[in-house]
Design a protein around this motif. Structure first.
Motif, PDB file in Angstrom:
ATOM      1  N   GLN A 163       0.827  -1.194   0.000  1.00  0.00           N
ATOM      2  CA  GLN A 163       0.000   0.000   0.000  1.00  0.00           C
ATOM      3  C   GLN A 163       0.869   1.254   0.000  1.00  0.00           C
ATOM      4  N   VAL A 164       0.411   2.246  -0.737  1.00  0.00           N
ATOM      5  CA  VAL A 164       1.057   3.560  -0.749  1.00  0.00           C
ATOM      6  C   VAL A 164      -0.020   4.597  -0.448  1.00  0.00           C
ATOM      7  N   GLN A 165       0.270   5.470   0.497  1.00  0.00           N
ATOM      8  CA  GLN A 165      -0.630   6.574   0.798  1.00  0.00           C
ATOM      9  C   GLN A 165      -0.041   7.847   0.182  1.00  0.00           C
ATOM     10  N   LEU A 166      -0.912   8.588  -0.499  1.00  0.00           N
ATOM     11  CA  LEU A 166      -0.476   9.794  -1.201  1.00  0.00           C
ATOM     12  C   LEU A 166      -1.297  10.981  -0.720  1.00  0.00           C
ATOM     13  N   VAL A 167      -0.623  12.083  -0.419  1.00  0.00           N
ATOM     14  CA  VAL A 167      -1.304  13.288   0.044  1.00  0.00           C
ATOM     15  C   VAL A 167      -0.784  14.490  -0.729  1.00  0.00           C
TER      16      VAL A 167
ATOM     17  N   SER B 276      10.425   4.889  -4.187  1.00  0.00           N
ATOM     18  CA  SER B 276      11.244   4.753  -5.391  1.00  0.00           C
ATOM     19  C   SER B 276      10.908   3.505  -6.211  1.00  0.00           C
ATOM     20  N   ASP B 277      10.031   2.666  -5.718  1.00  0.00           N
ATOM     21  CA  ASP B 277       9.593   1.495  -6.484  1.00  0.00           C
ATOM     22  C   ASP B 277       8.523   1.847  -7.510  1.00  0.00           C
ATOM     23  N   PHE B 278       7.971   3.054  -7.419  1.00  0.00           N
ATOM     24  CA  PHE B 278       6.800   3.397  -8.214  1.00  0.00           C
ATOM     25  C   PHE B 278       7.090   4.473  -9.250  1.00  0.00           C
ATOM     26  N   ASP B 279       6.529   4.257 -10.446  1.00  0.00           N
ATOM     27  CA  ASP B 279       6.401   5.342 -11.410  1.00  0.00           C
ATOM     28  C   ASP B 279       5.274   6.250 -10.904  1.00  0.00           C
ATOM     29  N   MET B 280       5.430   7.538 -11.117  1.00  0.00           N
ATOM     30  CA  MET B 280       4.469   8.489 -10.574  1.00  0.00           C
ATOM     31  C   MET B 280       3.917   9.391 -11.671  1.00  0.00           C
ATOM     32  N   ALA B 281       2.732   9.912 -11.419  1.00  0.00           N
ATOM     33  CA  ALA B 281       2.109  10.794 -12.398  1.00  0.00           C
ATOM     34  C   ALA B 281       1.195  11.794 -11.710  1.00  0.00           C
ATOM     35  N   TRP B 282       0.892  12.838 -12.433  1.00  0.00           N
ATOM     36  CA  TRP B 282      -0.145  13.790 -12.043  1.00  0.00           C
ATOM     37  C   TRP B 282      -1.268  13.693 -13.075  1.00  0.00           C
TER      38      TRP B 282
ATOM     39  N   ALA C 143      -0.590  10.064  -8.509  1.00  0.00           N
ATOM     40  CA  ALA C 143      -0.925   8.651  -8.606  1.00  0.00           C
ATOM     41  C   ALA C 143       0.345   7.836  -8.779  1.00  0.00           C
ATOM     42  N   ALA C 144       0.284   6.592  -8.323  1.00  0.00           N
ATOM     43  CA  ALA C 144       1.436   5.692  -8.379  1.00  0.00           C
ATOM     44  C   ALA C 144       1.102   4.447  -9.185  1.00  0.00           C
ATOM     45  N   SER C 145       2.081   4.012  -9.981  1.00  0.00           N
ATOM     46  CA  SER C 145       1.908   2.833 -10.819  1.00  0.00           C
ATOM     47  C   SER C 145       3.168   1.997 -10.805  1.00  0.00           C
ATOM     48  N   GLN C 146       3.049   0.764 -11.296  1.00  0.00           N
ATOM     49  CA  GLN C 146       4.207  -0.119 -11.376  1.00  0.00           C
ATOM     50  C   GLN C 146       4.884  -0.031 -12.745  1.00  0.00           C
TER      51      GLN C 146
ATOM     52  N   THR D  82       2.460   4.485 -17.863  1.00  0.00           N
ATOM     53  CA  THR D  82       1.157   4.493 -18.503  1.00  0.00           C
ATOM     54  C   THR D  82       0.515   5.855 -18.313  1.00  0.00           C
ATOM     55  N   THR D  83      -0.329   6.220 -19.259  1.00  0.00           N
ATOM     56  CA  THR D  83      -1.088   7.466 -19.134  1.00  0.00           C
ATOM     57  C   THR D  83      -2.561   7.177 -18.877  1.00  0.00           C
ATOM     58  N   VAL D  84      -2.891   5.925 -18.649  1.00  0.00           N
ATOM     59  CA  VAL D  84      -4.270   5.482 -18.489  1.00  0.00           C
ATOM     60  C   VAL D  84      -4.662   5.493 -17.013  1.00  0.00           C
ATOM     61  N   VAL D  85      -5.761   6.142 -16.717  1.00  0.00           N
ATOM     62  CA  VAL D  85      -6.205   6.297 -15.332  1.00  0.00           C
ATOM     63  C   VAL D  85      -6.331   4.949 -14.612  1.00  0.00           C
ATOM     64  N   ARG D  86      -6.972   3.998 -15.248  1.00  0.00           N
ATOM     65  CA  ARG D  86      -7.266   2.731 -14.565  1.00  0.00           C
ATOM     66  C   ARG D  86      -6.023   1.897 -14.287  1.00  0.00           C
ATOM     67  N   ASP D  87      -4.895   2.245 -14.884  1.00  0.00           N
ATOM     68  CA  ASP D  87      -3.654   1.488 -14.645  1.00  0.00           C
ATOM     69  C   ASP D  87      -2.932   1.929 -13.377  1.00  0.00           C
ATOM     70  N   TYR D  88      -3.383   3.011 -12.775  1.00  0.00           N
ATOM     71  CA  TYR D  88      -2.728   3.514 -11.567  1.00  0.00           C
ATOM     72  C   TYR D  88      -3.392   2.906 -10.336  1.00  0.00           C
TER      73      TYR D  88
END
Length: 122
Positions: A1-5, A30-36, A97-100, A103-109
Motif C-alpha cells: 500500500q502507498v498513501q499519497l497526500v 522509489s519502487d513506483f512510477d508516478m504521475a499527475w 498517482a502511483a503505478s508499477q 502508462t497514461t491510463v487512469v485505470r492502470d494507476y
C-alpha cells in the motif's frame, strides 16, 4: 500500500505559478512510477505528466508541455509539479498517482491521493 497526500493548490491569476507537492508513505516510494492527473468539473480525469522511478524519464500532455515540470525526491518520498504560465483551462482538481509501470491510463494507476484544487482566474 502507498498513501499519497497532495498539497499546494490554490487560487492564482492567469500567467501565475503554483507548485504542487505529493507526500508518499507506506511502501518504498522509489519502487513506483508516478504521475499527475487532473479533473475539471464535468470532465473525465486526464493525464498531465509522468516521471519514472529514478526521475530520468518524463512525459507530458501536449496541453502542458513547456509550462509544467514534474520532479521527485526519492529520499524524501516526495513528488512535485511546478506549474508556470497557468491558464484558466488548467483549473481542475489535481491528483498524484502511483503505478508499477509507465502508462497514461487512469485505470492502470493503483494508488491515488485525495486531490488538491487549482483555480486559475482570467
Amino acid at each position: 500500500q502507498v498513501q499519497l497526500v497532495e498539497s499546494g493548490g490554490g487560487l492564482v491569476q492567469a500567467g501565475g505559478s503554483l507548485r504542487l507537492s505529493c507526500a508518499a508513505s507506506g511502501r518504498t516510494f522509489s519502487d513506483f512510477d508516478m504521475a499527475w492527473f487532473r479533473q475539471a468539473p464535468g470532465k473525465e480525469r486526464e493525464f498531465v505528466t509522468y516521471i519514472n522511478t529514478r526521475g530520468s524519464t518524463t512525459s507530458f500532455a501536449d496541453s502542458v508541455k513547456g509550462r509544467f515540470t514534474i520532479s521527485r525526491d526519492n529520499a524524501k518520498s516526495m513528488l512535485y509539479l511546478q506549474m508556470n504560465n497557468l491558464k484558466p483551462e488548467d483549473t481542475a482538481v489535481y491528483y498524484c498517482a502511483a503505478s508499477q509501470f509507465f502508462t497514461t491510463v487512469v485505470r492502470d494507476y493503483d494508488y491515488w491521493g485525495q486531490g488538491t484544487q487549482v483555480i486559475v482566474s482570467s
